[in-house]
Scaffold this motif. Sequence first.
Motif, PDB file in Angstrom:
ATOM      1  N   SER A   1       0.822  -1.219   0.000  1.00  0.00           N
ATOM      2  CA  SER A   1       0.000   0.000   0.000  1.00  0.00           C
ATOM      3  C   SER A   1       0.854   1.266   0.000  1.00  0.00           C
ATOM      4  O   SER A   1       0.543   2.235  -0.692  1.00  0.00           O
ATOM      5  CB  SER A   1      -0.977  -0.001   1.176  1.00  0.00           C
TER       6      SER A   1
ATOM      7  N   THR B   1       4.344   1.141   8.390  1.00  0.00           N
ATOM      8  CA  THR B   1       4.012  -0.019   7.561  1.00  0.00           C
ATOM      9  C   THR B   1       4.707  -1.227   8.183  1.00  0.00           C
ATOM     10  O   THR B   1       5.520  -1.076   9.109  1.00  0.00           O
ATOM     11  CB  THR B   1       4.528   0.157   6.119  1.00  0.00           C
TER      12      THR B   1
ATOM     13  N   CYS C   1      -5.993  -9.192  11.178  1.00  0.00           N
ATOM     14  CA  CYS C   1      -6.368  -9.472   9.795  1.00  0.00           C
ATOM     15  C   CYS C   1      -6.961 -10.867   9.749  1.00  0.00           C
ATOM     16  O   CYS C   1      -6.326 -11.820  10.205  1.00  0.00           O
ATOM     17  CB  CYS C   1      -5.121  -9.396   8.906  1.00  0.00           C
TER      18      CYS C   1
ATOM     19  N   ASN D   1      -2.746   0.051   7.713  1.00  0.00           N
ATOM     20  CA  ASN D   1      -4.015  -0.640   7.445  1.00  0.00           C
ATOM     21  C   ASN D   1      -5.105  -0.133   8.381  1.00  0.00           C
ATOM     22  O   ASN D   1      -5.568  -0.839   9.288  1.00  0.00           O
ATOM     23  CB  ASN D   1      -3.860  -2.152   7.628  1.00  0.00           C
TER      24      ASN D   1
ATOM     25  N   MET E   1      -6.501   1.672   1.370  1.00  0.00           N
ATOM     26  CA  MET E   1      -5.326   1.907   0.513  1.00  0.00           C
ATOM     27  C   MET E   1      -5.604   3.028  -0.480  1.00  0.00           C
ATOM     28  O   MET E   1      -4.737   3.868  -0.752  1.00  0.00           O
ATOM     29  CB  MET E   1      -4.967   0.627  -0.247  1.00  0.00           C
TER      30      MET E   1
ATOM     31  N   CYS F   1     -11.745  -4.136   4.871  1.00  0.00           N
ATOM     32  CA  CYS F   1     -10.620  -4.855   5.492  1.00  0.00           C
ATOM     33  C   CYS F   1     -11.008  -5.134   6.940  1.00  0.00           C
ATOM     34  O   CYS F   1     -11.412  -4.221   7.660  1.00  0.00           O
ATOM     35  CB  CYS F   1      -9.377  -3.978   5.424  1.00  0.00           C
TER      36      CYS F   1
ATOM     37  N   ALA G   1      -8.852  -2.956   9.346  1.00  0.00           N
ATOM     38  CA  ALA G   1      -9.251  -1.546   9.412  1.00  0.00           C
ATOM     39  C   ALA G   1     -10.593  -1.411  10.133  1.00  0.00           C
ATOM     40  O   ALA G   1     -10.793  -0.497  10.938  1.00  0.00           O
ATOM     41  CB  ALA G   1      -9.334  -0.964   8.005  1.00  0.00           C
TER      42      ALA G   1
END
Length: 323
Positions: free
Chosen positions: A53, A145, A189, A131, A76, A98, A101
Amino acid sequence: MTSVSTSPSQAAPVDVPEPAEIRRWATEQGILILAHSYQDGFIQECAHFVGDSLELARYAAEEDAEAICFAGVHFMAETAKLLNPSARVFVPDMEAGCSLASSCKGADLATYQQHLEQKLGKRPVTVAYINCTAEVKALCDIICTSGNAREVVDSIPQDQPILFVPDMHLGGWLNEVTGREMILWNGACQVHELFSVDTLRALQAEHPGCITISHPECPKAVRDASDHVLGTAGMLRMVKQQEGQTFLVGTEGNMIYRLEREAPQNTYIPAPGASCACNLCPFMALNTPEKLWACLQERGPEVTVPAELFEPARASLQRMLAL
Ligand code: SF4
């Protein structure tokens, strides 16, 4: 128009132009196509640039693009918009969200920040993994990141408490490698959380001498069973330096397509999930070749960031870039 034959990591044949033709058409129209490494092979082939991203957002900024079709998930595309305010940013499917997120809502984060400030007697620095939504980016102090998270955390004074959002697994790994005791948000995730350490160990036994690389979004047991914990850009760098090696790859399944394309000299085996071999992100999968083609032609749907969030969210990203 033609039917495109695809590899297992690509979408089923579709009645849209060939990837090279889509890319050529978009270039003529002044639209930059960006694709995340977790998109299927067909969409990766359509893109002018494939990356994670941050790489994608940076690339868009460097290209000074006027219109961007972002084949990835919503946060993103928001990031690309924040770093390219003058560009119009389109996504193939507005519903491509996501789980990570979604686990951290702005209102909940603001309440928790206040609670921690009262409890600790000082406001913790909030570090947010990229994210997350623009709403969360606007509430945090700095973004990171998976590739630069360690550097970002190390840049914060030792006596300063840190709240890390939204990924508890990435945060847990950072606590291990930096020796910090960051307070972790309880998000994950849904793709990386489901990797199975038992199946991973069985695969390792089947392939003696293989190298296991896993993403820091994986749970601790999977990370501990891996030889290297790396973000997708780090994975790519590592495999390019190897020849004839077998890698077990603990990240979203479409990454295999990119690894095979950019470092075909090695063999890549996807690490399976706990209940099935599926390790594909259902949100990324919402972006189909048909939707990509329609998005380019219709120049929409378009991603915008509310005006009141724009500058604070952009400032958090720019603090990271300044490092
Ligand atoms: S792979 Fe995980 S972190 Fe990435 S978009 Fe899908 S749910 Fe979100």
